[in-house]
Each structure stands twice: as structure tokens, then as C-alpha cells.
Design a protein around this motif. Structure first.
Motif, PDB file in Angstrom:
ATOM      1  N   ASP A 150       0.846  -1.194   0.000  1.00 25.76           N
ATOM      2  CA  ASP A 150       0.000   0.000   0.000  1.00 25.76           C
ATOM      3  C   ASP A 150       0.886   1.250   0.000  1.00 25.76           C
ATOM      4  O   ASP A 150       1.095   1.885   1.030  1.00 25.76           O
ATOM      5  CB  ASP A 150      -0.931  -0.026   1.214  1.00 25.76           C
ATOM      6  N   THR A 151       1.411   1.582  -1.167  1.00 24.58           N
ATOM      7  CA  THR A 151       2.333   2.719  -1.274  1.00 24.58           C
ATOM      8  C   THR A 151       1.633   4.057  -1.077  1.00 24.58           C
ATOM      9  O   THR A 151       2.268   5.024  -0.659  1.00 24.58           O
ATOM     10  CB  THR A 151       3.070   2.712  -2.630  1.00 24.58           C
ATOM     11  N   VAL A 152       0.328   4.130  -1.347  1.00 19.55           N
ATOM     12  CA  VAL A 152      -0.407   5.373  -1.095  1.00 19.55           C
ATOM     13  C   VAL A 152      -0.405   5.676   0.406  1.00 19.55           C
ATOM     14  O   VAL A 152      -0.099   6.793   0.819  1.00 19.55           O
ATOM     15  CB  VAL A 152      -1.851   5.291  -1.656  1.00 19.55           C
ATOM     16  N   ALA A 153      -0.704   4.656   1.214  1.00 18.11           N
ATOM     17  CA  ALA A 153      -0.676   4.848   2.669  1.00 18.11           C
ATOM     18  C   ALA A 153       0.740   5.144   3.147  1.00 18.11           C
ATOM     19  O   ALA A 153       0.943   5.993   4.013  1.00 18.11           O
ATOM     20  CB  ALA A 153      -1.228   3.605   3.372  1.00 18.11           C
ATOM     21  N   MET A 154       1.717   4.468   2.558  1.00 23.29           N
ATOM     22  CA  MET A 154       3.103   4.704   2.944  1.00 23.29           C
ATOM     23  C   MET A 154       3.510   6.155   2.666  1.00 23.29           C
ATOM     24  O   MET A 154       4.068   6.834   3.542  1.00 23.29           O
ATOM     25  CB  MET A 154       4.040   3.747   2.200  1.00 23.29           C
ATOM     26  N   HIS A 155       3.217   6.638   1.468  1.00 22.30           N
ATOM     27  CA  HIS A 155       3.570   8.014   1.122  1.00 22.30           C
ATOM     28  C   HIS A 155       2.835   9.006   2.016  1.00 22.30           C
ATOM     29  O   HIS A 155       3.402  10.034   2.393  1.00 22.30           O
ATOM     30  CB  HIS A 155       3.283   8.285  -0.339  1.00 22.30           C
ATOM     31  N   ASP A 156       1.570   8.703   2.364  1.00 26.64           N
ATOM     32  CA  ASP A 156       0.820   9.565   3.254  1.00 26.64           C
ATOM     33  C   ASP A 156       1.466   9.613   4.633  1.00 26.64           C
ATOM     34  O   ASP A 156       1.665  10.695   5.199  1.00 26.64           O
ATOM     35  CB  ASP A 156      -0.632   9.070   3.354  1.00 26.64           C
ATOM     36  N   GLN A 157       1.832   8.451   5.182  1.00 20.30           N
ATOM     37  CA  GLN A 157       2.457   8.413   6.501  1.00 20.30           C
ATOM     38  C   GLN A 157       3.826   9.116   6.497  1.00 20.30           C
ATOM     39  O   GLN A 157       4.190   9.763   7.481  1.00 20.30           O
ATOM     40  CB  GLN A 157       2.639   6.962   6.944  1.00 20.30           C
ATOM     41  N   LEU A 158       4.542   8.988   5.403  1.00 20.26           N
ATOM     42  CA  LEU A 158       5.878   9.587   5.319  1.00 20.26           C
ATOM     43  C   LEU A 158       5.834  11.043   4.853  1.00 20.26           C
ATOM     44  O   LEU A 158       6.842  11.726   4.840  1.00 20.26           O
ATOM     45  CB  LEU A 158       6.769   8.768   4.372  1.00 20.26           C
ATOM     46  N   ARG A 159       4.643  11.470   4.452  1.00 22.95           N
ATOM     47  CA  ARG A 159       4.427  12.830   3.928  1.00 22.95           C
ATOM     48  C   ARG A 159       5.395  13.134   2.786  1.00 22.95           C
ATOM     49  O   ARG A 159       6.042  14.173   2.741  1.00 22.95           O
ATOM     50  CB  ARG A 159       4.536  13.857   5.041  1.00 22.95           C
ATOM     51  N   LEU A 160       5.467  12.201   1.840  1.00 23.18           N
ATOM     52  CA  LEU A 160       6.383  12.343   0.702  1.00 23.18           C
ATOM     53  C   LEU A 160       5.793  13.188  -0.422  1.00 23.18           C
ATOM     54  O   LEU A 160       6.473  13.469  -1.391  1.00 23.18           O
ATOM     55  CB  LEU A 160       6.782  10.966   0.157  1.00 23.18           C
ATOM     56  N   ASP A 161       4.543  13.607  -0.272  1.00 27.50           N
ATOM     57  CA  ASP A 161       3.917  14.430  -1.308  1.00 27.50           C
ATOM     58  C   ASP A 161       4.246  15.902  -1.131  1.00 27.50           C
ATOM     59  O   ASP A 161       3.687  16.747  -1.789  1.00 27.50           O
ATOM     60  CB  ASP A 161       2.404  14.206  -1.310  1.00 27.50           C
ATOM     61  N   GLY A 162       5.178  16.194  -0.239  1.00 34.31           N
ATOM     62  CA  GLY A 162       5.590  17.583  -0.046  1.00 34.31           C
ATOM     63  C   GLY A 162       4.896  18.246   1.135  1.00 34.31           C
ATOM     64  O   GLY A 162       5.195  19.380   1.467  1.00 34.31           O
ATOM     65  N   ALA A 163       3.962  17.549   1.776  1.00 29.02           N
ATOM     66  CA  ALA A 163       3.229  18.148   2.893  1.00 29.02           C
ATOM     67  C   ALA A 163       4.082  18.189   4.149  1.00 29.02           C
ATOM     68  O   ALA A 163       5.004  17.481   4.332  1.00 29.02           O
ATOM     69  CB  ALA A 163       1.960  17.335   3.174  1.00 29.02           C
TER      70      ALA A 163
END
Length: 135
Positions: free
Chosen positions: A122-135
Motif C-alpha cells: 500500500d504505497t499510497v498509505a506509505m507516502h501519506d504516513q511519510l508525507r512524501l507528497d511535499g506536505a
């Protein structure tokens, strides 16, 4: 050796691989011509050398993550196929942020060795938890 036994053994050996860098025992369960269906931009990787390289990246700390662990929550197996639902945890090296996500992987075994591997995390959840979208 049945697929479920091979899958369990490789998962059991993974912490040792990460902690010590000793790959040989775990690689004994990987067929020389294995196909690792990684998907995405990476596509398929073929051969035990590609599998070794994948594990060496984790061991070296040069990958994007460290403190990686995998806990199998459910396994379903036949003679030649085995599928795991697992919980993966780790730390993003660049930011120090932790993640915890579920994934699914499946292997095909022939003569006691993994000949094919598929994995979905679940890379979407991973990116959200890691805040890799710039947030």
C-alpha cells in the motif's frame, strides 16, 4: 519442500539478512532464473543476481529505507504457490519518518526454490504516513 514452507523460511531469514548481510542461506531458496515481478517503473527483474542486488540495497543502507521489518499475518498455500498478507514497517532514511503498511506477496516454487515472486504494498498509505507528497 512445499511453497508455504519455502515462503515461511525466506521470511524468517530476512531479519538475519538485513542484520548481518549474510545472503547465502536465504539465496539458497531462490532459483537462478527467478522472475521478480516488481511492477511500476521497475518492471520485472530476472535472475538471482537481481534478487541479490535487491537485498544488498537494503543491507547497505543505501536504499530509501532502514529498520525494515515484515510480519506475516496470514498465509495461504498450495503445493507450488504461497501468498502472504504481511505488515511492513520501516524508517524513511532521508526524513527519519516511520511507516507501517500492509502488503501482499505471492511466490511460485519449483524444486524447493522460488521461481516467481509478486508483491503489492500500500504505497499510497506509505507516502501519506511519510508525507512524501511535499506536505
Amino acid at each position: 519442500m512445499r511453497a508455504g514452507e519455502v515462503h515461511r523460511r525466506v521470511v524468517e531469514l530476512y531479519p538475519q539478512v538485513v542484520a548481518t548481510g549474510e545472503l547465502d542461506e536465504a539465496l539458497a531458496y531462490i532459483d537462478p532464473d527467478v522472475i521478480d515481478h516488481r511492477g511500476g517503473t521497475e518492471g520485472d527483474h530476472v535472475g538471482i543476481g537481481a534478487w541479490r542486488e535487491k537485498w544488498e540495497r537494503v543491507v547497505s543502507g543505501k536504499g530509501d529505507f532502514h529498520d525494515v521489518s515484515v510480519v506475516v499475518e496470514q498465509n495461504v498455500a498450495t503445493d507450488d504457490l504461497s501468498a502472504n498478507v504481511y505488515l511492513s514497517r520501516g524508517t524513511h532514511t532521508a526524513t527519519g519518518r516511520r511507516y507501517e503498511v500492509r502488503g501482499l506477496d505471492m511466490i511460485r516454487v519449483r524444486d524447493g526454490r522460488i521461481v516467481e515472486h509478486w508483491a503489492v504494498r500500500d504505497t499510497v498509505a506509505m507516502h501519506d504516513q511519510l508525507r512524501l507528497d511535499g506536505a
